[in-house]
Structure formats: C-alpha cells, structure tokens
Design an enzyme around this catalytic site. Sequence first.
Site: not given
Length: 399
Positions: A46, A48, A179-182, A107
């Site tokens: 998101c 780079r 996904g991972k962020i959610g 991280d």
Amino acid sequence: MIQLIGIKSQCDIGIRQKFSITSEVLEGKLKYINELVGSVLILSTCNRTEIYVDSNLEEKKLIDTVFYGLDWDYDLVSYIFYIKDKYAIKHLMEVSCGFHSKILGEDQILGQIKTAYDAALEAKTIKGKLQRLFQKAITCGKEFKHICESYRIPVSIPSIVAKEILNMDIRKYMIIGFGKIGQLLFKYLNNSQAQIIYIAVRDLNKVHDSYKKCGKIRFISFKDRKSYYNDIDCIVSCTSAPDKIISKGDLPCRKLTIFDLAVPEDIDRNVLDLDNVTLYDIDNISVIDEKNKAIRKKTMGKYRYILENHIDKFIKWEKLHQLSPEIQKVKKYGDEICEKRITTFKNKKHTKDNDILVKTMIESTARFYINRAIEVMKEEKLNGREEECLRLINKIFCK
C-alpha cells in the site's frame, strides 16, 4: 548487477496508486519483466512499489523496459528513483527492518517482502544473486525485529486505525475485505466494546468457522454491504479491488467515519462532498502516528548495526561469488589431473608394487603443481611482479 526502480517516498497516494500492481496480475508481470531484463522481484504494497532486478542493462534502458513491461505512464517517470549495487542492497535491508515504512518500524513489511519473494519463486523469476539478497534481507529483518523488540510497540497501520476507532468510541462498524489487514483489524477490535462488527467478504464459504463463533461479529456478502450502511458509524475498507467500491451515492445521510487502507484506493474522493462523512486515507493515518515516531526512531537507531552487519556479509559474499567461474575452472583442472593418475594406477596396479605405485602417483601430483608454481614464479620475476607472486605462492604452498 543489482538494480532497483522504486516510487519516491514523498509521493502522495494519488500518484502511488498509479504504480501499484495487484496480486491478480503480479505473476504475469513478473514473467514478462523476467523475459525482458532477467532475474526480477516486485515488491508492491500500500505504500511502495519497487522493482528489484539482477541485470546488466544500463539505467535508462532498464527504466524504459520496466515502464513498458508494466504498462506505466512514462509521463510519471519523474516520480521514480533508481539506485544500484550497494545502495540498492542497503535500501532493501533498511526496508526489511522498517526504516522506510510510512509508519516507522512497522513489521508488516517483513511479511510483505516474504510474500513478494514467494511470488517470485513461484513464478520462477528469481535466482542466483538476487535470490540470495532477499534471503539475507528476510533474515536481517527477523533478527532486527527480535533484538530491537519493536513488536512491543504496535506500529502497523491496522493497529493505529483500531486505536483511533477506540478513541472515537465507535461501537458499530464494518470491515470490507478480510485479507491480512482485515484480519489484523479483527484481532485488534475483537476485544473492544463494539456492539456489532460487520465483515464484508466476497465468498462466505471461505470464512473459517473459528471467526464465526464471536457473538458481535457478523460476516456478510460483499454484494449486500450497502444495505448495512444505515446500521453503522464507521467503515474500514481494505480490499485489493482494482476499482472504487464506495462513492457518495452509496452512502446514507448519517455521520460516517471512513478509513481507506487500500492501494489503489477503495473510496471515491467524491464522498468528501458529503458533510456527514470524514475520510482518512493511508497518508492521513500515517500522520496520526507522529507522537510515537521519535521513540521508535531512537530505539531503532540503537540497533542499526544489525543491518550494517548483514549488508557487509552480503557484499563480501557477492565479491567472492564473482570468483565462482574461476573456482570451477581450477576445480575442473584439478579433477583432470587426478583422473589421469587414477587411470594410470588402474592400468598398472596389477603389474607393479601398489605401495610404490601409490607413492609415485602422489609424488607426481605434488610435483605437477610445484613445477607449475615454479614456472609462474620465473615468469613473474621476468615481468617484475615477483613480490606479489611470491606472497601468494607462499600463502598457498607454505604454512
């Protein structure tokens, strides 16, 4: 030669999303660039987009080729940066440790690098020197995270958003995308005082049963999400959709706080025309974190020696790796010398005393190299280079 083309860090999200590469097209782009330039890895998050290659193409030719291969608008070339060799190596090590993240020290980037590496492996577009570099960068990031103990200070974008939601005392909200962020948002918010958390997903059958056991959590179909907007006070959108999924015409006439964590953006900027809507994008969220940034910067600086060590080790490996063809040539030559003497031994072992024959073969091998060294010493003496030659020969043959 290790080379890197990336998007300048000061670019706003509107520019960054023009360079973003979604997971759906990543494999195809990797393979296409690989055919054009050689070994390649694409790191697209998101914040780079960076293209790492091991290629002998000169700078302009490489940039032109990458823009063509990724279908980027060449009018935007001023927004990219280019570095190579030790500067590209240093940059990647710093990225893996969180030094270049918008949220300093977060991280998540380490997992994103690992995902990018796995994607390049799966596409078979990475090998040799570039593969070794990313293995080293992942190891470096893990070591830095462990020793620096950065995990003690939650610094990911999802953690900052969750904290803001809690500070706003929002009790009813929707997460779009799981996904991972959610999933991280779910982790941070699940133990909050929320009344209801709607999670909109495209395929309800893929939701693990363990998530469905939480009473205040309700999974809904992505296509039905709009019918729940009247029941919530906040939306956090974090999908990988290529197009906008929310515009002002979709929203009800009630106060709404929206966090857009997606790149490309999920939320159409026209929602800002609505007085009842407050919109935060990735750049806004990064500013919220300024209070703790100085503390993390000081802590991370203390352990910078870790990445410096990994940079030095890789550069030393790279220099030695350049000798590989010569080393293989010497080994092959040695094998040929041995093979000749083994053949001689096999032919004569039944006709001569084996002890004497073995002694003769070993002495013959030693004499071969000693005589060659003497020849080289004589040649270099005549050429005026005997001092360095003698130093090397003594180092090889004398203890």
